[in-house]
Design a protein around this motif. Structure first.
Motif, mmCIF file in Angstrom:
data_model
loop_
_atom_site.group_PDB
_atom_site.id
_atom_site.type_symbol
_atom_site.label_atom_id
_atom_site.label_comp_id
_atom_site.label_asym_id
_atom_site.label_seq_id
_atom_site.Cartn_x
_atom_site.Cartn_y
_atom_site.Cartn_z
ATOM 1 N N GLN A 253 -4.095 -9.276 10.182
ATOM 2 C CA GLN A 253 -3.211 -9.120 11.340
ATOM 3 C C GLN A 253 -2.994 -7.659 11.715
ATOM 4 O O GLN A 253 -2.273 -7.367 12.672
ATOM 5 C CB GLN A 253 -1.860 -9.791 11.053
ATOM 6 C CG GLN A 253 -1.949 -11.297 10.852
ATOM 7 C CD GLN A 253 -0.641 -11.907 10.381
ATOM 8 O OE1 GLN A 253 0.272 -11.207 9.922
ATOM 9 N NE2 GLN A 253 -0.536 -13.229 10.477
ATOM 10 N N GLY A 254 -3.611 -6.762 10.947
ATOM 11 C CA GLY A 254 -3.488 -5.341 11.241
ATOM 12 C C GLY A 254 -2.230 -4.681 10.718
ATOM 13 O O GLY A 254 -1.902 -3.549 11.090
ATOM 14 N N VAL A 255 -1.517 -5.366 9.827
ATOM 15 C CA VAL A 255 -0.299 -4.789 9.228
ATOM 16 C C VAL A 255 -0.701 -3.719 8.224
ATOM 17 O O VAL A 255 -1.593 -3.943 7.400
ATOM 18 C CB VAL A 255 0.539 -5.889 8.540
ATOM 19 C CG1 VAL A 255 1.762 -5.277 7.858
ATOM 20 C CG2 VAL A 255 0.953 -6.955 9.546
ATOM 21 N N GLU A 256 -0.049 -2.558 8.269
ATOM 22 C CA GLU A 256 -0.442 -1.433 7.415
ATOM 23 C C GLU A 256 0.371 -1.352 6.125
ATOM 24 O O GLU A 256 -0.157 -0.963 5.082
ATOM 25 C CB GLU A 256 -0.312 -0.115 8.185
ATOM 26 C CG GLU A 256 -1.290 -0.010 9.358
ATOM 27 C CD GLU A 256 -1.214 1.346 10.043
ATOM 28 O OE1 GLU A 256 -0.439 2.212 9.575
ATOM 29 O OE2 GLU A 256 -1.937 1.539 11.027
ATOM 30 N N TYR A 257 1.647 -1.693 6.179
ATOM 31 C CA TYR A 257 2.503 -1.582 4.993
ATOM 32 C C TYR A 257 3.347 -2.840 4.829
ATOM 33 O O TYR A 257 3.699 -3.508 5.813
ATOM 34 C CB TYR A 257 3.422 -0.358 5.101
ATOM 35 C CG TYR A 257 2.694 0.958 5.029
ATOM 36 C CD1 TYR A 257 2.390 1.546 3.804
ATOM 37 C CD2 TYR A 257 2.288 1.602 6.199
ATOM 38 C CE1 TYR A 257 1.698 2.754 3.743
ATOM 39 C CE2 TYR A 257 1.597 2.803 6.147
ATOM 40 C CZ TYR A 257 1.302 3.368 4.914
ATOM 41 O OH TYR A 257 0.617 4.557 4.856
ATOM 42 N N VAL A 258 3.667 -3.144 3.582
ATOM 43 C CA VAL A 258 4.531 -4.283 3.289
ATOM 44 C C VAL A 258 5.402 -3.943 2.080
ATOM 45 O O VAL A 258 4.937 -3.296 1.135
ATOM 46 C CB VAL A 258 3.710 -5.564 3.013
ATOM 47 C CG1 VAL A 258 2.836 -5.406 1.765
ATOM 48 C CG2 VAL A 258 4.612 -6.788 2.884
ATOM 49 N N SER A 259 6.649 -4.361 2.123
ATOM 50 C CA SER A 259 7.565 -4.102 1.013
ATOM 51 C C SER A 259 7.575 -5.275 0.044
ATOM 52 O O SER A 259 7.185 -6.394 0.400
ATOM 53 C CB SER A 259 8.987 -3.882 1.551
ATOM 54 O OG SER A 259 9.488 -5.088 2.123
ATOM 55 N N SER A 260 8.034 -5.012 -1.160
ATOM 56 C CA SER A 260 8.147 -6.100 -2.142
ATOM 57 C C SER A 260 9.179 -7.121 -1.673
ATOM 58 O O SER A 260 9.066 -8.313 -1.962
ATOM 59 C CB SER A 260 8.529 -5.545 -3.515
ATOM 60 O OG SER A 260 9.722 -4.796 -3.444
ATOM 61 N N THR A 261 10.177 -6.654 -0.897
ATOM 62 C CA THR A 261 11.193 -7.567 -0.356
ATOM 63 C C THR A 261 10.562 -8.540 0.632
ATOM 64 O O THR A 261 10.869 -9.741 0.627
ATOM 65 C CB THR A 261 12.314 -6.777 0.346
ATOM 66 O OG1 THR A 261 12.885 -5.850 -0.583
ATOM 67 C CG2 THR A 261 13.402 -7.714 0.858
ATOM 68 N N ALA A 262 9.658 -8.032 1.473
ATOM 69 C CA ALA A 262 8.982 -8.899 2.447
ATOM 70 C C ALA A 262 8.087 -9.909 1.737
ATOM 71 O O ALA A 262 8.038 -11.083 2.113
ATOM 72 C CB ALA A 262 8.163 -8.052 3.413
ATOM 73 N N ILE A 263 7.376 -9.458 0.710
ATOM 74 C CA ILE A 263 6.531 -10.375 -0.066
ATOM 75 C C ILE A 263 7.405 -11.431 -0.738
ATOM 76 O O ILE A 263 7.073 -12.613 -0.767
ATOM 77 C CB ILE A 263 5.713 -9.615 -1.128
ATOM 78 C CG1 ILE A 263 4.791 -8.591 -0.467
ATOM 79 C CG2 ILE A 263 4.888 -10.593 -1.973
ATOM 80 C CD1 ILE A 263 4.049 -7.695 -1.452
ATOM 81 N N SER A 264 8.560 -10.984 -1.253
ATOM 82 C CA SER A 264 9.492 -11.876 -1.934
ATOM 83 C C SER A 264 9.969 -12.993 -1.023
ATOM 84 O O SER A 264 10.030 -14.160 -1.416
ATOM 85 C CB SER A 264 10.700 -11.065 -2.445
ATOM 86 O OG SER A 264 11.688 -11.920 -2.969
ATOM 87 N N ARG A 265 10.301 -12.635 0.225
ATOM 88 C CA ARG A 265 10.794 -13.633 1.170
ATOM 89 C C ARG A 265 9.738 -14.696 1.464
ATOM 90 O O ARG A 265 10.047 -15.877 1.617
ATOM 91 C CB ARG A 265 11.236 -12.968 2.473
ATOM 92 C CG ARG A 265 12.581 -12.250 2.385
ATOM 93 C CD ARG A 265 13.133 -11.984 3.772
ATOM 94 N NE ARG A 265 12.248 -11.112 4.543
ATOM 95 C CZ ARG A 265 12.384 -9.796 4.628
ATOM 96 N NH1 ARG A 265 13.372 -9.187 3.983
ATOM 97 N NH2 ARG A 265 11.551 -9.075 5.361
ATOM 98 N N LYS A 266 8.485 -14.281 1.561
ATOM 99 C CA LYS A 266 7.411 -15.210 1.908
ATOM 100 C C LYS A 266 6.984 -16.090 0.732
ATOM 101 O O LYS A 266 6.634 -17.262 0.917
ATOM 102 C CB LYS A 266 6.197 -14.432 2.426
ATOM 103 C CG LYS A 266 6.388 -13.842 3.809
ATOM 104 C CD LYS A 266 6.463 -14.955 4.852
ATOM 105 C CE LYS A 266 6.565 -14.372 6.257
ATOM 106 N NZ LYS A 266 6.632 -15.449 7.283
#
Length: 222
Positions: free
Chosen positions: A36-49
């Protein structure tokens, strides 16, 4: 003049099994983000998913010496690459499969396994109706040819997809033929000599857990 010392190769670390089971979850998610072209992701965002605690995600990734940047998170492309490299999904691993019934045939035909580095190069069976045939490009041999073919194809993994009563016998033959790891799809708990890696994927065991949980939820409270 002193001879330069050759660095001693560092053996891969054996991670805790729960961590190893979670790493492919992280890889699947960041691969979606990368597409999707996303460059950065936080552990919080991964956690939510993924419904995994953010601190656990950070701890799991720290085993791979992967660290996020403060207030930015993890570089998605880098994280995807490091997870693929560590998990071995980009390296080819040749495998042979004993038992070319409905399950064995489905595994051979599953092209998705190749995406994760597993190349099933030959199948083996005792039935004359399937030996001498091909499933896609994969040849099927009589089980009597197992040792010779294992060496020819340089397969390090043996997949066991035979009836439960034949599981131990077939596992022994695969080990004698020289495989270093067994992927067991039968409900039988096979035993091997020390040094052979065994992974059990019993569909029936997973069904038993699922049925039990459904029954527990549906049972009236007493």
């Amino acid at each position: 003049m002193e001879k330069a010392m050759t660095p001693t190769p560092v053996a891969p670390r054996a991670l805790p099994e729960p961590t190893l089971r979670r790493l492919p979850w992280y890889l699947a998610y960041v691969s979606i983000l990368a597409s999707q072209g996303v460059e950065y992701v936080s552990s919080t965002a991964i956690s939510r998913k993924l419904n995994v605690d953010a601190s656990q995600i950070a701890k799991d990734l720290s085993f791979l010496s992967i660290k996020g940047k403060t207030r930015i998170g993890y570089d998605v492309a880098e994280l995807e690459h490091e997870l693929e490299e560590f998990l071995g999904f980009k390296r080819g691993h040749n495998a042979i499969i004993a038992g070319v019934g409905s399950l064995g045939s489905a595994l051979i035909a599953d092209k998705g396994l190749q995406r994760y580095g597993l190349n099933i190069v030959a199948g083996f069976d005792i039935s004359a109706s399937v030996t001498g045939t091909r499933i896609g490009n994969v040849p099927v041999f009589d089980i009597s040819e197992l040792a010779e073919c294992r060496q020819l194809y340089r397969a390090e993994i043996g997949i066991v997809a035979v009836p439960a009563e034949k599981a131990q016998e077939v596992a022994d033959r695969l080990v004698e033929a020289g495989v270093k790891a067994l992927w067991n799809f039968t409900p039988y708990r096979i035993r091997t000599e020390e040094g052979i890696v065994v992974t059990n994927t019993s569909i029936y065991a997973h069904l038993a857990v699922m049925y039990n949980r459904i029954d527990a939820q549906n049972s009236p409270v007493r």
